[in-house]
Design a protein around this motif. Structure first.
Motif, PDB file in Angstrom:
ATOM      1  N   HIS A 159      36.094  47.074  39.464  1.00 15.33           N
ATOM      2  CA  HIS A 159      35.686  47.547  38.143  1.00 15.33           C
ATOM      3  C   HIS A 159      36.546  48.701  37.641  1.00 15.33           C
ATOM      4  O   HIS A 159      36.389  49.136  36.497  1.00 15.33           O
ATOM      5  N   GLY A 160      37.422  49.220  38.501  1.00 17.39           N
ATOM      6  CA  GLY A 160      38.340  50.260  38.038  1.00 17.39           C
ATOM      7  C   GLY A 160      38.169  51.611  38.701  1.00 17.39           C
ATOM      8  O   GLY A 160      38.921  52.546  38.397  1.00 17.39           O
ATOM      9  N   CYS A 161      37.194  51.766  39.603  1.00 18.09           N
ATOM     10  CA  CYS A 161      37.037  53.037  40.323  1.00 18.09           C
ATOM     11  C   CYS A 161      38.206  53.233  41.284  1.00 18.09           C
ATOM     12  O   CYS A 161      38.708  52.265  41.860  1.00 18.09           O
ATOM     13  N   THR A 162      38.600  54.468  41.469  1.00 14.94           N
ATOM     14  CA  THR A 162      39.554  54.748  42.535  1.00 14.94           C
ATOM     15  C   THR A 162      38.844  54.540  43.871  1.00 14.94           C
ATOM     16  O   THR A 162      37.608  54.536  43.935  1.00 14.94           O
ATOM     17  N   VAL A 163      39.621  54.377  44.928  1.00 12.74           N
ATOM     18  CA  VAL A 163      39.018  54.182  46.242  1.00 12.74           C
ATOM     19  C   VAL A 163      38.154  55.390  46.601  1.00 12.74           C
ATOM     20  O   VAL A 163      37.022  55.241  47.075  1.00 12.74           O
ATOM     21  N   LYS A 164      38.659  56.584  46.324  1.00 12.23           N
ATOM     22  CA  LYS A 164      37.915  57.800  46.656  1.00 12.23           C
ATOM     23  C   LYS A 164      36.594  57.875  45.895  1.00 12.23           C
ATOM     24  O   LYS A 164      35.534  58.159  46.474  1.00 12.23           O
ATOM     25  N   SER A 165      36.634  57.598  44.595  1.00 16.82           N
ATOM     26  CA  SER A 165      35.402  57.679  43.805  1.00 16.82           C
ATOM     27  C   SER A 165      34.433  56.572  44.184  1.00 16.82           C
ATOM     28  O   SER A 165      33.213  56.771  44.181  1.00 16.82           O
ATOM     29  N   ALA A 166      34.949  55.393  44.538  1.00 15.66           N
ATOM     30  CA  ALA A 166      34.082  54.296  44.969  1.00 15.66           C
ATOM     31  C   ALA A 166      33.365  54.657  46.268  1.00 15.66           C
ATOM     32  O   ALA A 166      32.167  54.409  46.418  1.00 15.66           O
ATOM     33  N   LEU A 167      34.086  55.260  47.199  1.00 17.62           N
ATOM     34  CA  LEU A 167      33.465  55.696  48.456  1.00 17.62           C
ATOM     35  C   LEU A 167      32.391  56.746  48.194  1.00 17.62           C
ATOM     36  O   LEU A 167      31.334  56.743  48.828  1.00 17.62           O
ATOM     37  N   ASN A 168      32.649  57.626  47.242  1.00 15.73           N
ATOM     38  CA  ASN A 168      31.672  58.670  46.903  1.00 15.73           C
ATOM     39  C   ASN A 168      30.423  58.089  46.250  1.00 15.73           C
ATOM     40  O   ASN A 168      29.341  58.676  46.339  1.00 15.73           O
ATOM     41  N   ARG A 223      50.244  39.947  65.679  1.00 17.32           N
ATOM     42  CA  ARG A 223      51.104  39.414  64.604  1.00 17.32           C
ATOM     43  C   ARG A 223      50.561  38.111  64.001  1.00 17.32           C
ATOM     44  O   ARG A 223      51.285  37.148  63.760  1.00 17.32           O
ATOM     45  N   VAL A 224      49.253  38.094  63.758  1.00 15.85           N
ATOM     46  CA  VAL A 224      48.630  36.943  63.106  1.00 15.85           C
ATOM     47  C   VAL A 224      48.810  37.079  61.597  1.00 15.85           C
ATOM     48  O   VAL A 224      48.697  38.182  61.045  1.00 15.85           O
ATOM     49  N   GLU A 225      49.079  35.971  60.930  1.00 23.50           N
ATOM     50  CA  GLU A 225      49.222  35.993  59.465  1.00 23.50           C
ATOM     51  C   GLU A 225      47.837  36.217  58.843  1.00 23.50           C
ATOM     52  O   GLU A 225      46.935  35.400  59.003  1.00 23.50           O
ATOM     53  N   MET A 226      47.674  37.337  58.094  1.00 23.83           N
ATOM     54  CA  MET A 226      46.364  37.706  57.539  1.00 23.83           C
ATOM     55  C   MET A 226      46.537  38.254  56.115  1.00 23.83           C
ATOM     56  O   MET A 226      46.331  39.445  55.865  1.00 23.83           O
ATOM     57  N   PRO A 227      46.890  37.403  55.161  1.00 24.12           N
ATOM     58  CA  PRO A 227      47.176  37.906  53.811  1.00 24.12           C
ATOM     59  C   PRO A 227      45.975  38.555  53.114  1.00 24.12           C
ATOM     60  O   PRO A 227      46.159  39.502  52.342  1.00 24.12           O
ATOM     61  N   ILE A 228      44.776  38.085  53.371  1.00 17.82           N
ATOM     62  CA  ILE A 228      43.598  38.671  52.693  1.00 17.82           C
ATOM     63  C   ILE A 228      43.317  40.064  53.257  1.00 17.82           C
ATOM     64  O   ILE A 228      43.120  41.024  52.500  1.00 17.82           O
ATOM     65  N   ALA A 229      43.303  40.185  54.572  1.00 15.46           N
ATOM     66  CA  ALA A 229      43.091  41.498  55.182  1.00 15.46           C
ATOM     67  C   ALA A 229      44.202  42.467  54.783  1.00 15.46           C
ATOM     68  O   ALA A 229      43.951  43.654  54.551  1.00 15.46           O
ATOM     69  N   GLU A 230      45.433  41.961  54.672  1.00 18.97           N
ATOM     70  CA  GLU A 230      46.560  42.810  54.256  1.00 18.97           C
ATOM     71  C   GLU A 230      46.388  43.299  52.821  1.00 18.97           C
ATOM     72  O   GLU A 230      46.679  44.445  52.495  1.00 18.97           O
ATOM     73  N   MET A 231      45.890  42.410  51.945  1.00 18.49           N
ATOM     74  CA  MET A 231      45.665  42.786  50.555  1.00 18.49           C
ATOM     75  C   MET A 231      44.647  43.918  50.459  1.00 18.49           C
ATOM     76  O   MET A 231      44.843  44.909  49.741  1.00 18.49           O
ATOM     77  N   VAL A 232      43.553  43.796  51.213  1.00 18.10           N
ATOM     78  CA  VAL A 232      42.520  44.833  51.189  1.00 18.10           C
ATOM     79  C   VAL A 232      43.086  46.151  51.713  1.00 18.10           C
ATOM     80  O   VAL A 232      42.837  47.214  51.134  1.00 18.10           O
ATOM     81  N   TYR A 233      43.857  46.086  52.784  1.00 19.40           N
ATOM     82  CA  TYR A 233      44.479  47.296  53.332  1.00 19.40           C
ATOM     83  C   TYR A 233      45.397  47.949  52.285  1.00 19.40           C
ATOM     84  O   TYR A 233      45.380  49.168  52.100  1.00 19.40           O
ATOM     85  N   ASP A 234      46.193  47.140  51.597  1.00 18.24           N
ATOM     86  CA  ASP A 234      47.128  47.677  50.595  1.00 18.24           C
ATOM     87  C   ASP A 234      46.389  48.439  49.497  1.00 18.24           C
ATOM     88  O   ASP A 234      46.840  49.501  49.055  1.00 18.24           O
ATOM     89  N   VAL A 235      45.262  47.901  49.067  1.00 23.92           N
ATOM     90  CA  VAL A 235      44.482  48.555  48.012  1.00 23.92           C
ATOM     91  C   VAL A 235      43.842  49.838  48.526  1.00 23.92           C
ATOM     92  O   VAL A 235      43.892  50.888  47.873  1.00 23.92           O
ATOM     93  N   LEU A 236      43.247  49.781  49.715  1.00 21.13           N
ATOM     94  CA  LEU A 236      42.498  50.921  50.242  1.00 21.13           C
ATOM     95  C   LEU A 236      43.392  52.065  50.720  1.00 21.13           C
ATOM     96  O   LEU A 236      43.062  53.239  50.530  1.00 21.13           O
ATOM     97  N   TYR A 237      44.519  51.716  51.338  1.00 18.08           N
ATOM     98  CA  TYR A 237      45.302  52.741  52.036  1.00 18.08           C
ATOM     99  C   TYR A 237      46.702  52.961  51.480  1.00 18.08           C
ATOM    100  O   TYR A 237      47.306  54.001  51.754  1.00 18.08           O
ATOM    101  N   ARG A 238      47.217  52.005  50.725  1.00 14.24           N
ATOM    102  CA  ARG A 238      48.569  52.169  50.191  1.00 14.24           C
ATOM    103  C   ARG A 238      48.583  52.465  48.700  1.00 14.24           C
ATOM    104  O   ARG A 238      49.650  52.667  48.114  1.00 14.24           O
ATOM    105  N   GLY A 239      47.410  52.454  48.085  1.00 17.38           N
ATOM    106  CA  GLY A 239      47.336  52.774  46.671  1.00 17.38           C
ATOM    107  C   GLY A 239      47.831  51.686  45.746  1.00 17.38           C
ATOM    108  O   GLY A 239      48.120  51.944  44.575  1.00 17.38           O
ATOM    109  N   VAL A 240      47.936  50.445  46.236  1.00 12.81           N
ATOM    110  CA  VAL A 240      48.370  49.337  45.385  1.00 12.81           C
ATOM    111  C   VAL A 240      47.253  49.019  44.392  1.00 12.81           C
ATOM    112  O   VAL A 240      46.069  48.965  44.759  1.00 12.81           O
ATOM    113  N   ALA A 241      47.609  48.822  43.135  1.00 13.57           N
ATOM    114  CA  ALA A 241      46.616  48.503  42.105  1.00 13.57           C
ATOM    115  C   ALA A 241      45.904  47.206  42.461  1.00 13.57           C
ATOM    116  O   ALA A 241      46.542  46.210  42.826  1.00 13.57           O
TER     117      ALA A 241
END
Length: 335
Positions: free
Chosen positions: A272-281, A304-322
């Protein structure tokens, strides 16, 4: 010689959140008295005087003669034979900090659907390493089940996991009620990692809903999540397991679509547009998937298992990817 749970084994629950409260409610259906370690003074006082948890599942009422709430962890452990851990994984170390009593002769069960954040291990792995508990004295209780529905006595299914099916069934006898049905497994590794992974996938579903994707896409996302889970378990720890069973696929499904799902809600806020920090709060309870996303990525550097969905979630939560950009990139990888 393998450990065997005795028929008269006494139970205690560690934790005072919604799932801990629901488990105590179920145990009280079968046990004459249930030990209960409660760190929060307000909750402890209310349970002792009114038989209610004022913070979680407030409508659940306990007969004071059937529960033994205590703020003394060591007393609770000494008085019990079966210990059920039901704290948020992020607080497990804090809950066990006062521990001086021994786990010798105890059977310890994790009802925690998460990982130990700083150690990058599951709860069972942590207990085995930190407290030298052999795997034949460790077990898991898992869903698919939300505490809120268990408290309302809506029909739910639990899976009890132990390396020894006899021990699993002994535990199951203590959890069996007209509204709780039981199944059993010996797959400690697979079931526990499934409970970790499904929280990550539920966040992905929440993000998709928040972004406005419809049911057609969600069906694709969840079915791909199920395959990704199966692939990870098969490649990281090969074993005979049916990942279509309730403890795997069922728990994944309920966590992805239920209104009670904390992890889906966290993803929804981000979508919905919350930042990760504000969503956690915004969250009033711990969303285990936030820590799980970091843990699985760390652990998967070995497999080294191929995990594109888990990688996507990690990118959003920890790498700041939109989140929208991350989801659009993921779409091209789904089938």
């Amino acid at each position: 010689m393998e450990y065997t749970i005795g028929k008269g084994a006494r139970c205690a629950v560690i934790g005072h959140g919604s799932w801990a409260t629901a488990i105590v409610k179920v145990l009280c259906e079968n046990e004459s008295r249930v030990g209960w370690y409660v760190r929060n003074p307000e909750v402890l006082e209310s349970l002792r005087t009114r038989g209610r948890n004022p913070r979680y599942l407030r409508d659940a009422e306990f007969d004071p003669s059937r529960i033994a709430p205590s703020g003394d962890l060591n007393e609770v452990i000494r008085e019990a034979d079966i210990l059920i851990l039901a704290t948020p994984s992020a607080y497990l170390k804090k809950f066990l900090e006062p521990l001086t009593a021994s786990f010798d002769g105890k059977f310890v069960i994790s009802a925690i659907k998460g990982i130990v954040p700083d150690d990058y291990t599951t709860i069972v792995e942590y207990l085995h390493t930190r407290y030298d508990l052999p795997y034949d004295r460790l077990g898991i209780v898992t869903g698919p089940s939300h505490a809120e529905e268990v408290a309302l006595e809506r029909l739910s299914y639990l899976t009890v996991v132990s390396t020894d099916l006899m021990n699993a069934r002994r535990i199951g006898e203590k959890l069996s009620t007209p509204y709780i049905k039981l199944s059993y497994s010996t797959d400690l590794y697979g079931v526990e990692y499934a409970t970790v992974l499904k929280n990550i996938y539920a966040m992905a579903v929440g993000m998709a809903v928040g972004l406005g994707y419809g049911d057609n896409f969600l069906a694709v996302l969840i079915s791909n999540s199920a395959r990704e889970m199966d692939r990870y378990l098969s490649e990281s720890h090969p074993a005979e397991r049916n990942t279509c069973a309730s403890a795997y696929l069922g728990d994944l499904l309920v966590t992805c679509y239920s209104v009670y799902s904390r992890n889906r809600r966290l993803g929804l806020l981000i979508g919905h547009g919350c930042t990760v920090k504000s969503a956690l709060n915004e969250m009033t309870m711990v969303a285990e998937g936030y820590f799980a996303a970091d843990c699985i990525r760390h652990v998967n550097t070995r497999h080294r298992v191929e995990m594109p969905i888990a990688e996507m979630v990690y990118d959003v939560l920890y790498r700041g990817v939109a989140v929208r950009r991350a989801m659009e990139a993921l779409i091209e990888k789904l089938v």
